[in-house]
Design a protein around this motif. Structure first.
Motif, PDB file in Angstrom:
ATOM      1  N   LYS A   9      18.125 -17.456  34.825  1.00 13.90           N
ATOM      2  CA  LYS A   9      18.711 -18.531  34.013  1.00 13.90           C
ATOM      3  C   LYS A   9      19.447 -19.444  34.959  1.00 13.90           C
ATOM      4  CE  LYS A   9      19.097 -17.027  29.335  1.00 13.90           C
ATOM      5  NZ  LYS A   9      19.885 -16.461  28.265  1.00 13.90           N
ATOM      6  N   LYS A  10      18.957 -20.632  35.103  1.00 10.44           N
ATOM      7  CA  LYS A  10      19.455 -21.560  36.131  1.00 10.44           C
ATOM      8  C   LYS A  10      19.480 -20.826  37.475  1.00 10.44           C
ATOM      9  CE  LYS A  10      22.693 -23.141  33.072  1.00 10.44           C
ATOM     10  NZ  LYS A  10      23.946 -23.747  32.717  1.00 10.44           N
ATOM     11  N   PHE A 184      27.592 -11.827  26.098  1.00  9.47           N
ATOM     12  CA  PHE A 184      27.008 -11.963  27.432  1.00  9.47           C
ATOM     13  C   PHE A 184      27.148 -13.393  27.953  1.00  9.47           C
ATOM     14  CE2 PHE A 184      23.143 -12.507  30.146  1.00  9.47           C
ATOM     15  CZ  PHE A 184      23.545 -11.661  31.175  1.00  9.47           C
ATOM     16  N   ASP A 185      27.199 -14.356  27.002  1.00  8.65           N
ATOM     17  CA  ASP A 185      27.312 -15.770  27.406  1.00  8.65           C
ATOM     18  C   ASP A 185      28.553 -16.016  28.258  1.00  8.65           C
ATOM     19  OD1 ASP A 185      25.003 -16.372  26.189  1.00  8.65           O
ATOM     20  OD2 ASP A 185      25.892 -17.317  24.413  1.00  8.65           O
ATOM     21  N   ASP A 192      27.877 -19.247  36.143  1.00  9.46           N
ATOM     22  CA  ASP A 192      27.611 -20.691  36.303  1.00  9.46           C
ATOM     23  C   ASP A 192      28.713 -21.368  37.112  1.00  9.46           C
ATOM     24  OD1 ASP A 192      25.233 -20.698  34.997  1.00  9.46           O
ATOM     25  OD2 ASP A 192      26.028 -21.405  33.080  1.00  9.46           O
ATOM     26  N   LYS A 193      29.947 -20.936  36.857  1.00  9.87           N
ATOM     27  CA  LYS A 193      31.078 -21.521  37.583  1.00  9.87           C
ATOM     28  C   LYS A 193      30.950 -21.221  39.083  1.00  9.87           C
ATOM     29  CE  LYS A 193      35.919 -22.224  36.742  1.00  9.87           C
ATOM     30  NZ  LYS A 193      37.074 -21.836  35.952  1.00  9.87           N
ATOM     31  N   ILE A 194      30.595 -20.000  39.388  1.00  4.52           N
ATOM     32  CA  ILE A 194      30.372 -19.634  40.798  1.00  4.52           C
ATOM     33  C   ILE A 194      29.217 -20.470  41.355  1.00  4.52           C
ATOM     34  CG2 ILE A 194      29.500 -17.770  42.292  1.00  4.52           C
ATOM     35  CD1 ILE A 194      31.058 -15.791  40.571  1.00  4.52           C
ATOM     36  N   ASN A 195      28.152 -20.574  40.549  1.00  4.23           N
ATOM     37  CA  ASN A 195      26.938 -21.246  41.021  1.00  4.23           C
ATOM     38  C   ASN A 195      27.108 -22.744  41.226  1.00  4.23           C
ATOM     39  OD1 ASN A 195      25.764 -18.766  40.791  1.00  4.23           O
ATOM     40  ND2 ASN A 195      24.695 -19.191  38.866  1.00  4.23           N
ATOM     41  N   SER A 196      28.219 -23.308  40.707  1.00  3.22           N
ATOM     42  CA  SER A 196      28.434 -24.746  40.901  1.00  3.22           C
ATOM     43  C   SER A 196      28.783 -25.055  42.357  1.00  3.22           C
ATOM     44  CB  SER A 196      29.536 -25.253  39.959  1.00  3.22           C
ATOM     45  OG  SER A 196      30.773 -24.696  40.352  1.00  3.22           O
TER      46      SER A 196
END
Ligand SMILES: CCCC(=O)SCCNC(=O)CCNC(=O)[C@H](O)C(C)(C)COP(=O)(O)OP(=O)(O)OC[C@H]1O[C@@H](n2cnc3c(N)ncnc32)[C@H](O)[C@@H]1OP(=O)(O)O
Length: 250
Positions: A9-10, A184-185, A192-196
């Motif tokens: 996911k992303k 889980f979201d 997602d925050k890390i992945n930014s």
């Protein structure tokens, strides 16, 4: 894959342990599949963070007792422990942030697997226990060492020596998990925050943390820190972020 489901996911890879009829117990096939997918995740520039979780009501019930109880002698069992030990080492040295979402039981080897990750999130159904001692053995995949490293001697030994199973509130009291989440979201949002941030900066911090874990001296680790900061100084992300700040404050 037969024993795990894998979904991207992303920039997050989600690995779901998928043997519900055995409460997601780890067998030889699952070890092979995990090894393969982790190799790919390490190499991929599209994946920044990896999340482990389990289908239905369990994270993982640990080693597959049906399969492994057929291994009777030390010589027979040691290769099995080493095989999963390699998977645990692979997770621990993946060089990317890893998260366990403990959605139910994480017992024995299941707890060891959860401890291999950088972060643990739990649901209100989570139950974790290093119950190996109740079966007359110790942890054998490296998870005992990880528990000692992460919790410290007193808290870790209290779990290893009693074989107690902790509920969600106790898992938080022991500071094993970062947070209890209602879905889980919420875990995905954290990822997602890390992945930014850039993969390079994430990897640099993971390397720094591994340096502390592996006993690099302060000066050796500091050198790594100076190296990563100076390298990233040249990155477009850094240039843009500082330009934006300076423009805003004109
Ligand atoms: C080698 C490394 C060290 C280790 O990990 S040793 C393994 C330590 N783990 C355990 O002892 C956990 C054993 N399992 C349990 O305590 C319970 O199944 C558990 C996880 C609390 C879930 O309870 P329930 O939801 O009531 O489910 P249940 O007991 O009826 O189990 C459903 C079916 O799953 C099977 N199962 C559960 N854990 C397993 C395991 N680790 N290995 C092999 N099979 C396992 C269980 O036998 C049952 O099968 P069946 O439906 O009766 O055919």
């Amino acid at each position: 894959m037969k024993t795990i489901q894998v979904e991207q996911k992303k920039e997050t890879l989600i690995i779901v342990l998928n043997r519900p009829e055995f409460r997601n117990a780890v067998n030889f096939e699952m070890m092979d599949e995990l090894r393969k997918v982790l190799d790919q995740a390490k190499q991929s520039s599209q994946i920044k963070t990896i999340i482990f979780t389990g289908v239905e009501r369990s994270f993982s019930s640990g080693g597959d007792l049906g399969q492994f109880h057929q291994l009777k002698s030390k010589d027979e069992v040691k290769p099995m422990l080493e095989k999963m030990g390699k998977v645990i080492t692979q997770i621990v040295n993946l060089g990317k942030p890893t998260i366990a979402y403990v959605n139910g039981y994480a017992l024995g080897g299941g707890a060891e697997l959860a401890m291999a990750c950088d972060f643990r999130f739990i649901s209100n159904q989570a139950k974790m226990g290093f119950i190996q001692i109740n079966l007359g053995v110790t942890s054998g995949w490296g998870g005992g060492t990880l528990l000692l490293e992460k919790l410290g001697r007193t808290k870790a030994l209290s779990l290893l020596l009693t074989g107690d199973i902790l509920n969600n509130e106790q898992i938080l009291q022991y500071e094993i998990a970062l947070k209890e989440v209602s879905s889980f979201d919420e875990v995905l949002l954290f990822a997602d925050k890390i992945n930014s941030h850039s993969l390079e900066s994430l990897q640099a911090y993971i390397d720094l943390a591994n340096g502390v874990r592996d006993g690099r001296t302060f000066v050796e680790n500091q050198k790594k820190e100076i190296e990563s900061c100076s390298t990233l100084w040249e990155s477009v992300e850094h240039e843009r972020a500082v330009d934006e700040f300076l423009q805003k404050n004109k």
